[in-house]
Design a protein around this motif. Structure first.
Motif, mmCIF file in Angstrom:
data_model
loop_
_atom_site.group_PDB
_atom_site.id
_atom_site.type_symbol
_atom_site.label_atom_id
_atom_site.label_comp_id
_atom_site.label_asym_id
_atom_site.label_seq_id
_atom_site.Cartn_x
_atom_site.Cartn_y
_atom_site.Cartn_z
ATOM 1 N N GLU A 73 -26.514 58.917 -13.906
ATOM 2 C CA GLU A 73 -25.439 57.802 -14.432
ATOM 3 C C GLU A 73 -25.311 56.979 -13.473
ATOM 4 N N GLY A 107 -23.968 53.306 -17.191
ATOM 5 C CA GLY A 107 -24.751 52.490 -18.201
ATOM 6 C C GLY A 107 -26.200 53.594 -17.962
ATOM 7 N N VAL A 123 -27.738 46.032 -26.891
ATOM 8 C CA VAL A 123 -26.918 46.444 -25.581
ATOM 9 C C VAL A 123 -27.350 45.186 -24.546
ATOM 10 N N SER A 124 -26.130 45.255 -23.596
ATOM 11 C CA SER A 124 -26.116 44.295 -22.606
ATOM 12 C C SER A 124 -26.994 44.776 -21.458
ATOM 13 N N VAL A 125 -27.912 44.038 -20.810
ATOM 14 C CA VAL A 125 -28.765 44.682 -19.855
ATOM 15 C C VAL A 125 -28.842 43.876 -18.554
ATOM 16 N N SER A 126 -28.411 44.567 -17.456
ATOM 17 C CA SER A 126 -28.155 43.724 -16.229
ATOM 18 C C SER A 126 -29.258 44.084 -15.182
ATOM 19 N N ILE A 161 -30.079 48.121 -16.001
ATOM 20 C CA ILE A 161 -29.205 49.023 -16.450
ATOM 21 C C ILE A 161 -28.636 48.226 -17.872
ATOM 22 N N ALA A 162 -28.720 49.180 -18.798
ATOM 23 C CA ALA A 162 -28.243 48.984 -20.145
ATOM 24 C C ALA A 162 -26.720 49.290 -20.349
ATOM 25 N N TYR A 163 -25.961 48.587 -20.819
ATOM 26 C CA TYR A 163 -24.508 48.956 -21.090
ATOM 27 C C TYR A 163 -24.269 48.686 -22.588
ATOM 28 N N LEU A 181 -25.025 57.532 -23.403
ATOM 29 C CA LEU A 181 -24.900 56.510 -22.401
ATOM 30 C C LEU A 181 -24.224 56.722 -21.230
ATOM 31 N N GLN A 238 -26.677 39.040 -17.155
ATOM 32 C CA GLN A 238 -26.268 39.697 -18.425
ATOM 33 C C GLN A 238 -27.308 39.163 -19.574
#
Length: 432
Positions: A19, A23, A77-80, A92-94, A118, A193
């Motif tokens: 974890e 994310g 998803v939003s990936v950073s 990391i995907a959120y 998630l 992002q």
């Protein structure tokens, strides 16, 4: 299980996830055989790739008759690009909460994964995508890696005892992955992002996925392509089998269970193939290393004919630069189960424990273990045929497109018909 198969499966086992601020740490998807976009592994049954608005629109609005021929769409998803506690760089995907229409990415119930997936990935050490150890390893193996990256066809013999290579990925997938990570790293100071779409992982059911990526159609450039892009795509079609039969090889990985040989082909090799070379590549893909597998050809042909009928009725759709994926399990069928002894000594008990452990760890080459069954009950192998990559797809429902096409996609259908003819010929010859 043979040493060859153990090596093939062993190379793709991932460490656990951890974890990270709510994310999901993304991992390389090891079965990408074609394309240039980076595909990442979100979970056992889910992959993700950079969101392209036109492709996203297609997945959200595609008609039901086409839906069964495409991967299941699961949301956004939003990936950073981030660092973990040890300083390793990770993707990391959120959950993406800004788009209320993309509910699937919040619960992901479609593939049977838990609502809180998630947030729950266990307590194990994360598998970083660009850590110091992997960089050092790449330096040590630089000459070998360069040879693999440049090679258009790679053959690995997996029956060499201690000489067995540790195949951990399709070389093409790693190349796409590294290039995309580098671009994201360079841009992370200005933009960190990125939207990714979640799609069904079509390989998750298979222990050793054999994957064929075929670029379909006689035209590859979209209506919005620049003159330079248009000319480049036309040239590629003219210099390959795309112009003559409407299909060309874009990538392939296949495992021949009889000989223990693993074969990779990339798109550069596919562009150079003549019609005879293309047919030979198909023979290699549908072979076990000794004979052509007729049991694979029949279900593929049936699926292609169903697809052709649907596309002939799809008014105004054009699937420019789209691909067709053919997937089956290259692992040898399991032998008859041995009866367990009712009583035995410690050595027998230890052997049984080892067998149980092997069963648990014998997961897919890039995924968890799953039983592959034929849902039709006919006893034939599980084979999948799907359309993928819709970044340049258009139809009259796309209101912003300046060009509206009439009728079906004749170039794609032309490729399907020729593929059906070639595979039908192979099926006939397999009976000789």
């Amino acid at each position: 299980m043979s040493p060859a198969l153990e090596a093939l499966m062993e190379g793709s086992r991932y460490p656990g996830k951890e974890e990270m601020k709510g994310g999901v740490m993304l991992e390389p998807f090891v079965h990408q055989v074609g394309g240039h976009s980076c595909v990442l592994r979100f979970g056992e049954q889910t992959i993700c790739k950079p969101l392209i608005p036109r492709e996203h629109q297609f997945y959200k609005s595609l008609p039901p008759e086409i839906r069964k021929f495409t991967p299941q769409y699961k949301g956004v998803v939003s990936v950073s690009f981030e660092e973990d506690e040890e300083g390793n760089l990770c993707l990391i995907a959120y959950p993406l909460h800004s788009d209320p229409t993309d509910i699937e990415n919040k619960e992901l119930l479609a593939d049977g994964e838990p609502k809180n997936k998630l947030l729950k990935w266990g307590k194990k050490k994360p598998s970083a995508l660009l850590d110091d150890r992997s960089r050092q390893s790449r330096k040590e193996d630089k000459s070998k890696s360069n040879r693999e990256d440049k090679a258009e066809v790679l053959y690995y013999s997996l029956e060499k005892g201690n000489m067995v290579p540790q195949i951990k990925h399709n070389p093409w997938s790693l190349q796409c992955h590294q290039q995309h990570l580098q671009r994201m790293k360079e841009n992370s100071k200005h933009r960190n992002q990125h939207k990714f779409i979640l799609l069904e992982n079509l390989t998750w059911r298979y222990r050793v996925p054999c994957v064929l990526d075929l670029k379909m159609g006689t035209r590859q450039h979209g209506d919005d392509a620049s003159e330079e892009k248009k000319a480049n795509q036309i040239r590629k079609c003219q210099q390959s089998t795309s112009s003559s039969i409407g299909v060309r090889l874009c990538g392939m990985q296949v495992y021949h269970s009889v000989t223990g040989q693993l074969i990779f082909m990339n798109k550069y090799h596919g562009r150079k193939l003549s019609l005879a070379g293309f047919k030979e590549a198909l023979c290699q893909f549908f072979s076990d290393g000794r004979v052509l597998r007729r049991d694979l050809l029949s279900p593929v042909l049936q699926r292609l004919k169903e697809m052709r009928a649907v596309l002939e009725a799809c008014e105004s759709y054009r699937f420019f630069s789209s691909s067709l994926l053919v997937i089956y399990d290259g692992a040898p069928p399991p032998g008859p189960a041995r009866p367990r002894p009712s009583r035995g000594g410690e050595e027998e008990d230890e052997e049984e424990d080892d067998e149980d452990e092997d069963d648990e760890e014998e997961g897919a080459y890039g995924g968890g273990r799953s039983q592959v069954r034929d849902v039709s009950g006919s006893g034939s192998p599980l084979v999948d045929v799907r359309m993928i990559d819709f970044a340049h797809t258009t139809c009259r429902d796309y209101g912003e497109d300046a060009v509206v096409h009439e009728g079906g996609d004749s170039g794609y259908i032309f490729g399907l018909q020729n593929l059906i003819s070639i595979l039908s010929q192979l099926e006939e010859h397999s009976n000789d």
